[in-house]
Design a protein around this motif. Structure first.
Motif, short mmCIF file in Angstrom:
data_model
loop_
_atom_site.label_atom_id
_atom_site.label_comp_id
_atom_site.label_asym_id
_atom_site.label_seq_id
_atom_site.Cartn_x
_atom_site.Cartn_y
_atom_site.Cartn_z
N VAL A 118 0.93 -1.27 0.06
CA VAL A 118 0.13 0.09 -0.06
C VAL A 118 0.70 1.13 0.21
CG1 VAL A 118 -1.65 1.22 1.17
CG2 VAL A 118 -1.91 -1.29 1.03
N PRO A 119 1.90 1.53 0.76
CA PRO A 119 2.89 2.39 0.66
C PRO A 119 3.43 2.71 -0.39
CG PRO A 119 3.09 1.41 2.83
CD PRO A 119 2.28 0.60 1.93
N ALA A 120 3.85 1.61 -1.28
CA ALA A 120 4.51 1.70 -2.55
C ALA A 120 3.31 2.05 -3.62
CB ALA A 120 5.16 0.13 -2.96
N TRP A 121 2.24 1.82 -3.43
CA TRP A 121 1.33 2.02 -4.41
C TRP A 121 1.00 3.63 -4.17
CZ3 TRP A 121 -3.27 4.04 -2.14
CH2 TRP A 121 -4.16 4.50 -3.19
N GLY A 122 1.06 4.13 -3.11
CA GLY A 122 0.77 5.61 -2.68
C GLY A 122 2.07 6.22 -3.23
N ARG A 123 3.17 5.95 -3.16
CA ARG A 123 4.23 6.66 -3.56
C ARG A 123 4.34 6.70 -5.29
NH1 ARG A 123 6.86 3.72 0.28
NH2 ARG A 123 7.77 2.26 -1.17
N MET A 124 3.87 5.80 -5.85
CA MET A 124 3.83 5.61 -7.51
C MET A 124 2.90 6.51 -7.88
SD MET A 124 4.81 1.51 -8.22
CE MET A 124 2.96 1.18 -8.11
N ARG A 125 1.75 6.64 -6.95
CA ARG A 125 0.59 7.44 -7.38
C ARG A 125 0.32 8.77 -6.92
NH1 ARG A 125 -0.02 5.16 -12.01
NH2 ARG A 125 -0.67 2.98 -11.82
N GLY A 126 1.58 9.17 -5.93
CA GLY A 126 1.45 10.51 -5.49
C GLY A 126 0.54 10.67 -4.18
N HIS A 127 -0.06 9.77 -3.64
CA HIS A 127 -0.65 9.95 -2.54
C HIS A 127 -0.13 9.67 -1.26
CE1 HIS A 127 -3.95 8.99 -5.38
NE2 HIS A 127 -3.65 7.80 -5.61
N GLU A 128 -0.62 10.29 -0.20
CA GLU A 128 0.23 10.19 1.08
C GLU A 128 -0.61 8.99 1.87
OE1 GLU A 128 0.00 13.70 3.52
OE2 GLU A 128 -0.14 15.06 1.77
N VAL A 129 0.37 8.10 2.39
CA VAL A 129 -0.04 6.99 2.94
C VAL A 129 0.33 6.89 4.55
CG1 VAL A 129 -0.30 4.50 2.93
CG2 VAL A 129 -0.41 5.60 0.97
N GLU A 130 -0.59 6.78 5.47
CA GLU A 130 -0.06 6.54 6.68
C GLU A 130 -0.61 5.18 7.33
OE1 GLU A 130 -1.54 8.05 11.19
OE2 GLU A 130 -1.43 9.65 9.58
N VAL A 131 0.51 4.28 7.52
CA VAL A 131 0.29 3.05 8.06
C VAL A 131 0.09 3.19 9.70
CG1 VAL A 131 1.06 0.76 8.08
CG2 VAL A 131 1.75 2.21 6.15
N GLY A 132 -0.79 2.60 10.00
CA GLY A 132 -1.05 2.36 11.56
C GLY A 132 -0.76 1.08 12.11
N ALA A 133 -0.63 0.91 13.41
CA ALA A 133 -0.29 -0.26 13.94
C ALA A 133 -1.32 -1.41 13.83
CB ALA A 133 0.10 0.03 15.50
N ALA A 134 -0.96 -2.56 13.81
CA ALA A 134 -1.97 -3.54 13.81
C ALA A 134 -2.74 -3.89 14.82
CB ALA A 134 -1.45 -5.08 13.13
N ASP A 135 -3.94 -4.07 14.75
CA ASP A 135 -4.65 -4.37 16.29
C ASP A 135 -4.65 -5.89 16.48
OD1 ASP A 135 -6.54 -5.94 14.58
OD2 ASP A 135 -8.21 -4.61 14.85
N PRO A 136 -5.21 -6.30 17.74
CA PRO A 136 -4.88 -7.63 18.06
C PRO A 136 -5.23 -8.71 17.00
CG PRO A 136 -5.91 -6.07 19.93
CD PRO A 136 -5.71 -5.43 18.82
#
Length: 87
Positions: free
Chosen positions: A51-69
């Motif tokens: 998802v972050p790689a896709w965002g970089r390629m498409r010019g989107h900002e992506v914030e990745v949260g922590a995984a829940d339990p």
């Protein structure tokens, strides 16, 4: 698949595997104007890099949260400019 959450669109890709989370978030982002926000929910570990790689390629900002339990990670996306529309 998607429902509004406040002013952000929620894309639920829980229970799917690569490449489905990226495909779903890309389809949703393609329909939104620049500056729009969306949230992706995914439990596929590959999405943490895809998802972050896709965002970089498409010019989107992506914030990745922590995984829940349960292993679900929340990805917050701010849709970028025209790069997504040209594909």
């Amino acid at each position: 698949m998607s429902e509004p959450e406040g002013d952000a669109l929620v894309v639920d890709a829980r229970g799917t595997r690569c490449p489905v989370p990226v495909i779903r978030v890309a389809r949703a982002a393609r329909t939104l104007p620049p500056g729009s926000r969306l949230t992706l929910l995914a439990d596929d570990v590959a999405a943490r890099s895809d998802v972050p790689a896709w965002g970089r390629m498409r010019g989107h900002e992506v914030e990745v949260g922590a995984a829940d339990p349960d292993g679900v990670t929340t990805y917050r996306v701010v849709v970028g400019g025209a790069a997504e529309r040209s594909t």
